[in-house]
Motif scaffolding. Structure first.
Motif, PDB file in Angstrom:
ATOM      1  N   VAL A 143       8.100   7.424  -5.940  1.00 47.72           N
ATOM      2  CA  VAL A 143       7.906   6.698  -4.690  1.00 47.72           C
ATOM      3  C   VAL A 143       9.032   7.076  -3.741  1.00 47.72           C
ATOM      4  O   VAL A 143      10.204   6.768  -3.987  1.00 47.72           O
ATOM      5  CB  VAL A 143       7.882   5.171  -4.927  1.00 47.72           C
ATOM      6  N   THR A 144       8.700   7.752  -2.676  1.00 47.56           N
ATOM      7  CA  THR A 144       9.693   8.258  -1.733  1.00 47.56           C
ATOM      8  C   THR A 144      10.531   7.131  -1.144  1.00 47.56           C
ATOM      9  O   THR A 144      10.002   6.160  -0.610  1.00 47.56           O
ATOM     10  CB  THR A 144       9.007   9.023  -0.588  1.00 47.56           C
ATOM     11  N   GLY A 145      11.840   7.261  -1.279  1.00 49.11           N
ATOM     12  CA  GLY A 145      12.759   6.283  -0.707  1.00 49.11           C
ATOM     13  C   GLY A 145      12.833   4.973  -1.443  1.00 49.11           C
ATOM     14  O   GLY A 145      13.366   3.991  -0.909  1.00 49.11           O
ATOM     15  N   ALA A 146      12.315   4.918  -2.649  1.00 47.89           N
ATOM     16  CA  ALA A 146      12.297   3.654  -3.399  1.00 47.89           C
ATOM     17  C   ALA A 146      13.703   3.198  -3.760  1.00 47.89           C
ATOM     18  O   ALA A 146      14.627   4.011  -3.923  1.00 47.89           O
ATOM     19  CB  ALA A 146      11.466   3.809  -4.666  1.00 47.89           C
ATOM     20  N   ASP A 147      13.855   1.885  -3.900  1.00 47.37           N
ATOM     21  CA  ASP A 147      15.130   1.308  -4.308  1.00 47.37           C
ATOM     22  C   ASP A 147      15.405   1.680  -5.764  1.00 47.37           C
ATOM     23  O   ASP A 147      14.541   1.472  -6.625  1.00 47.37           O
ATOM     24  CB  ASP A 147      15.066  -0.216  -4.167  1.00 47.37           C
ATOM     25  N   PRO A 148      16.583   2.235  -6.087  1.00 50.97           N
ATOM     26  CA  PRO A 148      16.880   2.668  -7.467  1.00 50.97           C
ATOM     27  C   PRO A 148      16.732   1.546  -8.493  1.00 50.97           C
ATOM     28  O   PRO A 148      16.273   1.779  -9.613  1.00 50.97           O
ATOM     29  CB  PRO A 148      18.323   3.163  -7.376  1.00 50.97           C
ATOM     30  N   ASN A 149      17.139   0.340  -8.127  1.00 53.10           N
ATOM     31  CA  ASN A 149      17.012  -0.778  -9.072  1.00 53.10           C
ATOM     32  C   ASN A 149      15.546  -1.092  -9.343  1.00 53.10           C
ATOM     33  O   ASN A 149      15.159  -1.386 -10.483  1.00 53.10           O
ATOM     34  CB  ASN A 149      17.711  -2.022  -8.512  1.00 53.10           C
ATOM     35  N   TRP A 150      14.732  -1.029  -8.312  1.00 55.14           N
ATOM     36  CA  TRP A 150      13.295  -1.260  -8.471  1.00 55.14           C
ATOM     37  C   TRP A 150      12.684  -0.182  -9.357  1.00 55.14           C
ATOM     38  O   TRP A 150      11.846  -0.474 -10.223  1.00 55.14           O
ATOM     39  CB  TRP A 150      12.621  -1.270  -7.100  1.00 55.14           C
ATOM     40  N   VAL A 151      13.111   1.058  -9.151  1.00 55.26           N
ATOM     41  CA  VAL A 151      12.604   2.168  -9.969  1.00 55.26           C
ATOM     42  C   VAL A 151      12.917   1.924 -11.441  1.00 55.26           C
ATOM     43  O   VAL A 151      12.053   2.079 -12.313  1.00 55.26           O
ATOM     44  CB  VAL A 151      13.207   3.514  -9.514  1.00 55.26           C
ATOM     45  N   PRO A 165       0.810  -1.222   0.000  1.00 55.01           N
ATOM     46  CA  PRO A 165       0.000   0.000   0.000  1.00 55.01           C
ATOM     47  C   PRO A 165       0.842   1.271   0.000  1.00 55.01           C
ATOM     48  O   PRO A 165       0.510   2.241  -0.677  1.00 55.01           O
ATOM     49  CB  PRO A 165      -0.824  -0.134   1.284  1.00 55.01           C
ATOM     50  N   LYS A 166       1.948   1.264   0.746  1.00 53.84           N
ATOM     51  CA  LYS A 166       2.786   2.462   0.819  1.00 53.84           C
ATOM     52  C   LYS A 166       3.363   2.809  -0.552  1.00 53.84           C
ATOM     53  O   LYS A 166       3.318   3.961  -0.984  1.00 53.84           O
ATOM     54  CB  LYS A 166       3.923   2.261   1.830  1.00 53.84           C
ATOM     55  N   ALA A 167       3.919   1.809  -1.254  1.00 53.92           N
ATOM     56  CA  ALA A 167       4.501   2.057  -2.568  1.00 53.92           C
ATOM     57  C   ALA A 167       3.431   2.447  -3.578  1.00 53.92           C
ATOM     58  O   ALA A 167       3.615   3.363  -4.385  1.00 53.92           O
ATOM     59  CB  ALA A 167       5.259   0.816  -3.048  1.00 53.92           C
ATOM     60  N   ASN A 168       2.290   1.768  -3.532  1.00 55.28           N
ATOM     61  CA  ASN A 168       1.215   2.037  -4.491  1.00 55.28           C
ATOM     62  C   ASN A 168       0.665   3.443  -4.329  1.00 55.28           C
ATOM     63  O   ASN A 168       0.483   4.172  -5.307  1.00 55.28           O
ATOM     64  CB  ASN A 168       0.097   1.001  -4.307  1.00 55.28           C
ATOM     65  N   ARG A 169       0.404   3.841  -3.097  1.00 60.72           N
ATOM     66  CA  ARG A 169      -0.203   5.153  -2.879  1.00 60.72           C
ATOM     67  C   ARG A 169       0.784   6.282  -3.073  1.00 60.72           C
ATOM     68  O   ARG A 169       0.395   7.409  -3.386  1.00 60.72           O
ATOM     69  CB  ARG A 169      -0.830   5.185  -1.484  1.00 60.72           C
ATOM     70  N   SER A 170       2.060   5.984  -2.901  1.00 61.07           N
ATOM     71  CA  SER A 170       3.075   6.999  -3.165  1.00 61.07           C
ATOM     72  C   SER A 170       3.230   7.213  -4.662  1.00 61.07           C
ATOM     73  O   SER A 170       3.456   8.324  -5.129  1.00 61.07           O
ATOM     74  CB  SER A 170       4.410   6.557  -2.554  1.00 61.07           C
ATOM     75  N   LYS A 171       3.043   6.133  -5.419  1.00 64.18           N
ATOM     76  CA  LYS A 171       3.173   6.208  -6.876  1.00 64.18           C
ATOM     77  C   LYS A 171       2.025   6.992  -7.485  1.00 64.18           C
ATOM     78  O   LYS A 171       2.224   7.836  -8.356  1.00 64.18           O
ATOM     79  CB  LYS A 171       3.205   4.785  -7.450  1.00 64.18           C
TER      80      LYS A 171
END
Length: 320
Positions: free
Chosen positions: A283-291, A269-275
């Motif tokens: 997405v605040t604080g997201a992993d660069p590789n994931w981005v 939920p945190k990643a989805n709602r930040s996106k």
């Protein structure tokens, strides 16, 4: 010596060509509830196919217009075949020719209708990605119809760039359509633990892949013990409207494309709602590789949906 006029008949006894297609999960299904046979002199026969008493429900739900067209042509062929088809030539040459011409036209119409159905089936099979396409409720379909009618032929501008365009602004003329789709987005309970992007739910309390491992963020747990995840639209709903032809899709097809398994993935939920309506980079604080993976995934899905929308519209005879 007197020569008797030839009697020309149009028998329909040759075996028909059964046209079948593969549906999801390898199930072989008939694309129509009939087997249509072509005989000499253009005669056509419609025979009941005991192996396909009715089109599969999944096909009717995903390609309703194309199924209806095939069934309509089958009725026309049945009416044609019920007409008298024994002619004495040359006295009845004109009637025989007219009958043959009608048969040829119907066979061409049949072939086109079944080709369009096959094309739609292939496109929606890709959308389902091994899962199942969702069917909108009648009230949702009505909302989409009203929103589409209000457009009065307007089309959105070109698709916005993904990188450097963190948030996609909703195309205002299409806002009623956007809201109808947003309000009916499928949730975790509706979908169940199905594979999205070849991945089922992550385990509860497992590392959240959207964030760096060192952050220690994990997938939460629902009250019933299931992992706390949400179905995220890879191509945000706001961006779908900029894909050529999306706003021209009939409501049922528009809904299927928007909420298709091809366009969904499981996120915390945190990643989805930040996106929200933006790209993974927001997405605040997201992993660069994931981005980076997310941006590549969105580009791939945009390309796939562009092809599929074009294919569906062509099978409906609608120009982009």
């Amino acid at each position: 010596m007197r020569t008797e006029p030839a009697v020309r008949t149009t028998p329909s006894t040759e075996p028909g060509r059964r046209w079948r297609a593969r549906w999801s999960r390898g199930m072989v299904v008939a694309l129509a509830a009939i087997t249509i046979a072509g005989g000499p002199f253009g005669a056509a026969e419609v025979r009941a196919d005991p192996g396909a008493a009715a089109p599969p429900p999944a096909l009717v739900e995903s390609c309703p217009v194309q199924v209806s067209t095939v069934q309509g042509v089958a009725v026309e062929i049945k009416v044609h075949n019920a007409k008298p088809h024994h002619f004495i030539v040359p006295q009845q040459q004109a009637a025989a020719t007219a009958y043959d011409q009608e048969a040829a036209a119907l066979n061409a119409k049949k072939n086109a209708a079944m080709a369009n159905l096959g094309s739609c089936a292939a496109a929606t099979n890709r959308l389902s990605a091994g899962g199942k396409l969702m069917k909108p409720k009648p009230q949702t379909e009505d909302r989409l119809k009203r929103g589409q009618a209000a457009l009065n032929g307007q089309a959105p501008p070109s698709y916005p760039a993904i990188k450097g365009n963190a948030k996609t602004k909703v195309w205002e003329p299409g806002r009623p359509l956007y809201e109808a789709l947003r309000d009916t987005a499928p949730d975790q309970k509706q979908l169940g633990n199905i594979a999205l992007q070849s991945k089922n739910w992550p385990e509860a309390e497992s590392p959240d892949p959207a964030y760096p491992p060192e952050d220690g963020r994990t997938i939460g747990t629902n009250d019933d013990g299931t992992p706390k995840v949400e179905a995220d639209h890879i191509v945000p709903l706001a961006r779908l409207f900029y894909i050529p032809g999306f706003v021209k899709l009939p409501p049922r097809y528009m809904y299927q494309v928007a909420h298709s398994p091809m366009n969904l993935q499981w996120l915390s939920p945190k990643a989805n709602r930040s996106k929200q309506a933006g790209e993974a980079a927001v997405v605040t604080g997201a992993d660069p590789n994931w981005v980076q993976e997310q941006q590549e995934l969105e580009l791939r899905v945009v390309a796939q949906l562009t092809e599929i929308i074009k294919q569906i519209l062509e099978s409906l005879g609608i120009e982009i």
